[in-house]
Scaffold this motif. Sequence first.
Motif, PDB file in Angstrom:
ATOM      1  N   ALA A  97       3.308  -4.902   4.275  1.00 38.55           N
ATOM      2  CA  ALA A  97       2.310  -5.305   5.286  1.00 38.55           C
ATOM      3  C   ALA A  97       2.692  -6.639   5.914  1.00 38.55           C
ATOM      4  O   ALA A  97       2.498  -6.845   7.124  1.00 38.55           O
ATOM      5  CB  ALA A  97       0.920  -5.378   4.652  1.00 38.55           C
ATOM      6  N   LEU A  98       3.259  -7.541   5.102  1.00 38.90           N
ATOM      7  CA  LEU A  98       3.748  -8.827   5.629  1.00 38.90           C
ATOM      8  C   LEU A  98       4.863  -8.575   6.645  1.00 38.90           C
ATOM      9  O   LEU A  98       4.857  -9.166   7.735  1.00 38.90           O
ATOM     10  CB  LEU A  98       4.273  -9.707   4.478  1.00 38.90           C
ATOM     11  N   ARG A  99       5.810  -7.685   6.296  1.00 40.39           N
ATOM     12  CA  ARG A  99       6.927  -7.384   7.219  1.00 40.39           C
ATOM     13  C   ARG A  99       6.417  -6.728   8.498  1.00 40.39           C
ATOM     14  O   ARG A  99       6.932  -6.955   9.583  1.00 40.39           O
ATOM     15  CB  ARG A  99       7.954  -6.467   6.535  1.00 40.39           C
ATOM     16  N   ARG A 100       5.378  -5.897   8.373  1.00 36.71           N
ATOM     17  CA  ARG A 100       4.812  -5.240   9.566  1.00 36.71           C
ATOM     18  C   ARG A 100       3.923  -6.184  10.370  1.00 36.71           C
ATOM     19  O   ARG A 100       3.406  -5.806  11.425  1.00 36.71           O
ATOM     20  CB  ARG A 100       3.982  -4.007   9.144  1.00 36.71           C
ATOM     21  N   GLY A 101       3.652  -7.400   9.833  1.00 36.41           N
ATOM     22  CA  GLY A 101       2.787  -8.358  10.528  1.00 36.41           C
ATOM     23  C   GLY A 101       1.306  -8.026  10.416  1.00 36.41           C
ATOM     24  O   GLY A 101       0.491  -8.516  11.195  1.00 36.41           O
ATOM     25  N   GLU A 102       0.945  -7.191   9.433  1.00 35.44           N
ATOM     26  CA  GLU A 102      -0.478  -6.838   9.265  1.00 35.44           C
ATOM     27  C   GLU A 102      -1.292  -7.984   8.658  1.00 35.44           C
ATOM     28  O   GLU A 102      -2.508  -8.041   8.840  1.00 35.44           O
ATOM     29  CB  GLU A 102      -0.614  -5.608   8.353  1.00 35.44           C
ATOM     30  N   VAL A 103      -0.618  -8.820   7.870  1.00 30.42           N
ATOM     31  CA  VAL A 103      -1.301  -9.967   7.240  1.00 30.42           C
ATOM     32  C   VAL A 103      -0.472 -11.212   7.514  1.00 30.42           C
ATOM     33  O   VAL A 103       0.734 -11.125   7.701  1.00 30.42           O
ATOM     34  CB  VAL A 103      -1.485  -9.765   5.710  1.00 30.42           C
ATOM     35  N   PRO A 104      -1.146 -12.388   7.582  1.00 32.68           N
ATOM     36  CA  PRO A 104      -0.419 -13.602   7.972  1.00 32.68           C
ATOM     37  C   PRO A 104       0.634 -14.028   6.951  1.00 32.68           C
ATOM     38  O   PRO A 104       0.468 -13.821   5.756  1.00 32.68           O
ATOM     39  CB  PRO A 104      -1.510 -14.671   8.098  1.00 32.68           C
ATOM     40  N   GLU A 105       1.702 -14.633   7.464  1.00 32.02           N
ATOM     41  CA  GLU A 105       2.767 -15.214   6.641  1.00 32.02           C
ATOM     42  C   GLU A 105       2.147 -16.157   5.609  1.00 32.02           C
ATOM     43  O   GLU A 105       1.179 -16.870   5.917  1.00 32.02           O
ATOM     44  CB  GLU A 105       3.696 -16.021   7.568  1.00 32.02           C
ATOM     45  N   GLY A 106       2.695 -16.135   4.401  1.00 35.43           N
ATOM     46  CA  GLY A 106       2.183 -17.027   3.352  1.00 35.43           C
ATOM     47  C   GLY A 106       1.149 -16.340   2.466  1.00 35.43           C
ATOM     48  O   GLY A 106       0.771 -16.879   1.422  1.00 35.43           O
ATOM     49  N   THR A 107       0.670 -15.161   2.875  1.00 36.47           N
ATOM     50  CA  THR A 107      -0.281 -14.397   2.056  1.00 36.47           C
ATOM     51  C   THR A 107       0.319 -14.119   0.681  1.00 36.47           C
ATOM     52  O   THR A 107       1.464 -13.687   0.584  1.00 36.47           O
ATOM     53  CB  THR A 107      -0.610 -13.055   2.753  1.00 36.47           C
ATOM     54  N   ALA A 127      -9.645  -6.899   4.832  1.00 31.45           N
ATOM     55  CA  ALA A 127     -10.300  -7.797   5.798  1.00 31.45           C
ATOM     56  C   ALA A 127     -10.012  -9.256   5.451  1.00 31.45           C
ATOM     57  O   ALA A 127      -9.679 -10.061   6.328  1.00 31.45           O
ATOM     58  CB  ALA A 127     -11.811  -7.535   5.830  1.00 31.45           C
ATOM     59  N   ALA A 128     -10.119  -9.586   4.164  1.00 34.86           N
ATOM     60  CA  ALA A 128      -9.892 -10.968   3.740  1.00 34.86           C
ATOM     61  C   ALA A 128      -8.428 -11.353   3.937  1.00 34.86           C
ATOM     62  O   ALA A 128      -8.115 -12.456   4.411  1.00 34.86           O
ATOM     63  CB  ALA A 128     -10.313 -11.142   2.283  1.00 34.86           C
ATOM     64  N   ALA A 129      -7.510 -10.423   3.591  1.00 32.82           N
ATOM     65  CA  ALA A 129      -6.081 -10.708   3.746  1.00 32.82           C
ATOM     66  C   ALA A 129      -5.726 -10.900   5.220  1.00 32.82           C
ATOM     67  O   ALA A 129      -5.003 -11.834   5.576  1.00 32.82           O
ATOM     68  CB  ALA A 129      -5.247  -9.573   3.145  1.00 32.82           C
ATOM     69  N   THR A 130      -6.274 -10.026   6.075  1.00 31.33           N
ATOM     70  CA  THR A 130      -6.005 -10.103   7.513  1.00 31.33           C
ATOM     71  C   THR A 130      -6.468 -11.447   8.083  1.00 31.33           C
ATOM     72  O   THR A 130      -5.827 -12.036   8.943  1.00 31.33           O
ATOM     73  CB  THR A 130      -6.733  -8.942   8.230  1.00 31.33           C
ATOM     74  N   ALA A 131      -7.598 -11.937   7.562  1.00 33.29           N
ATOM     75  CA  ALA A 131      -8.158 -13.210   8.043  1.00 33.29           C
ATOM     76  C   ALA A 131      -7.438 -14.428   7.440  1.00 33.29           C
ATOM     77  O   ALA A 131      -7.799 -15.568   7.733  1.00 33.29           O
ATOM     78  CB  ALA A 131      -9.649 -13.264   7.706  1.00 33.29           C
ATOM     79  N   GLY A 132      -6.455 -14.170   6.565  1.00 32.70           N
ATOM     80  CA  GLY A 132      -5.687 -15.295   6.008  1.00 32.70           C
ATOM     81  C   GLY A 132      -6.297 -15.909   4.756  1.00 32.70           C
ATOM     82  O   GLY A 132      -5.883 -16.996   4.333  1.00 32.70           O
ATOM     83  N   ALA A 133      -7.273 -15.222   4.163  1.00 31.73           N
ATOM     84  CA  ALA A 133      -7.970 -15.806   3.005  1.00 31.73           C
ATOM     85  C   ALA A 133      -7.100 -15.850   1.752  1.00 31.73           C
ATOM     86  O   ALA A 133      -7.444 -16.544   0.797  1.00 31.73           O
ATOM     87  CB  ALA A 133      -9.259 -15.032   2.718  1.00 31.73           C
ATOM     88  N   PHE A 134      -5.974 -15.130   1.746  1.00 34.22           N
ATOM     89  CA  PHE A 134      -5.110 -15.140   0.556  1.00 34.22           C
ATOM     90  C   PHE A 134      -3.815 -15.921   0.779  1.00 34.22           C
ATOM     91  O   PHE A 134      -2.848 -15.782   0.036  1.00 34.22           O
ATOM     92  CB  PHE A 134      -4.830 -13.708   0.081  1.00 34.22           C
TER      93      PHE A 134
END
Lengths: 199, 199
Positions: free
Chosen positions: B141-151, B189-196
């Motif tokens: 998901a990180l490689r696909r850009g679904e969740v922000p870098e650093g998650t 939802a939390a991962a997408t918003a950068g919460a992790f």
Amino acid sequence: MTEPIERPGGRTSRVRHAVLRAAGDALAESGFPALDLAEVARRAGVGKTTVYRRWGNVPALVADLLAEMAEESVARTETGTLLGDLEANALLVQQTLTDPRQGRLFRAVIAAASCDERTAAALQRFYDMRIAEWVPCVEAALRRGEVPEGTDPTTVIMAVSAPLYYRLLTRTEPPTRADALTAARSAVAAATAGAFVPL
Amino acid sequence: MTEPIERPGGRTSRVRHAVLRAAGDALAESGFPALDLAEVARRAGVGKTTVYRRWGNVPALVADLLAEMAEESVARTETGTLLGDLEANALLVQQTLTDPRQGRLFRAVIAAASCDERTAAALQRFYDMRIAEWVPCVEAALRRGEVPEGTDPTTVIMAVSAPLYYRLLTRTEPPTRADALTAARSAVAAATAGAFVPL
């Protein structure tokens, strides 16, 4: 008339507090399987007969301990934002679970609930009361429009505690302050995105 | 030469499997405090001496049971989206915890970990292996850009399991299919918003 008249600070309430304190100490030290009414009476400096007459058995004693823990728990914090409120909630849970006595006590009671139905029911009542204490923070966020209509407040409050208990119970290290802040942030992000509106 | 030569399906591996199956059955039925090596040997139809020589004590037996459970666990599902993957993960965890034998077995092992350090370490190794199995879904998901870098992938995977274990351990009813879908949706939802992304 068999029910004692209970006054705050009266003898009955002092005896209850002393016995429950001793029960909590014994649970934190040695766990549920080792809990013994006679030993709790001895630790509390109370007659064995009093303890047997009032509580009768170990699950009843643990259920009353959980009831007292719920009665004496800290009230919710209202900061004006959902993130502020849930951070306060997460830090309170994290500090409780990290406290050596309290952390061991919760682990012992959760372990007991896995093999005793009365303890499981008492534990659920404890969490129901703690969740109900914090639900108004989500209701206020709903009124402020911070989270979408239909958001289930109970699920939001449970989402804050869940990662902290999960770490307590499946990792060898208790949850950290950073874990608490992440739990609050992720619950707010998920709630804001509508993830706690039932499907 | 004291180490047996182990072949898949060989006698040594059949004995191990039979003993661990019996240990799991006994744990699910009666919990950790009642677990007894001689009784496990009897149930497994294996000589007592074999069990004592190979495992020696109850925590070592439970640690090996957890190792086998990790080895035999289901591989991750790759659906092409983070939500699809985490729904598969959540439903797998929820179905495991809802299965009568498995649910009781997990509760018994988690209870044992609260009063035995070797079991706590073995339980953490089990979850480390299960988390490592599913982490590549978040990395994709990180490689696909679904969740922000650093998650942090580990925190995302733990966020899916946490509400399901929290319900198992603090409620009298196990988590439902709806709870599993909510756990997956809220983690995404939390991962997408950068919460992790660690602070």
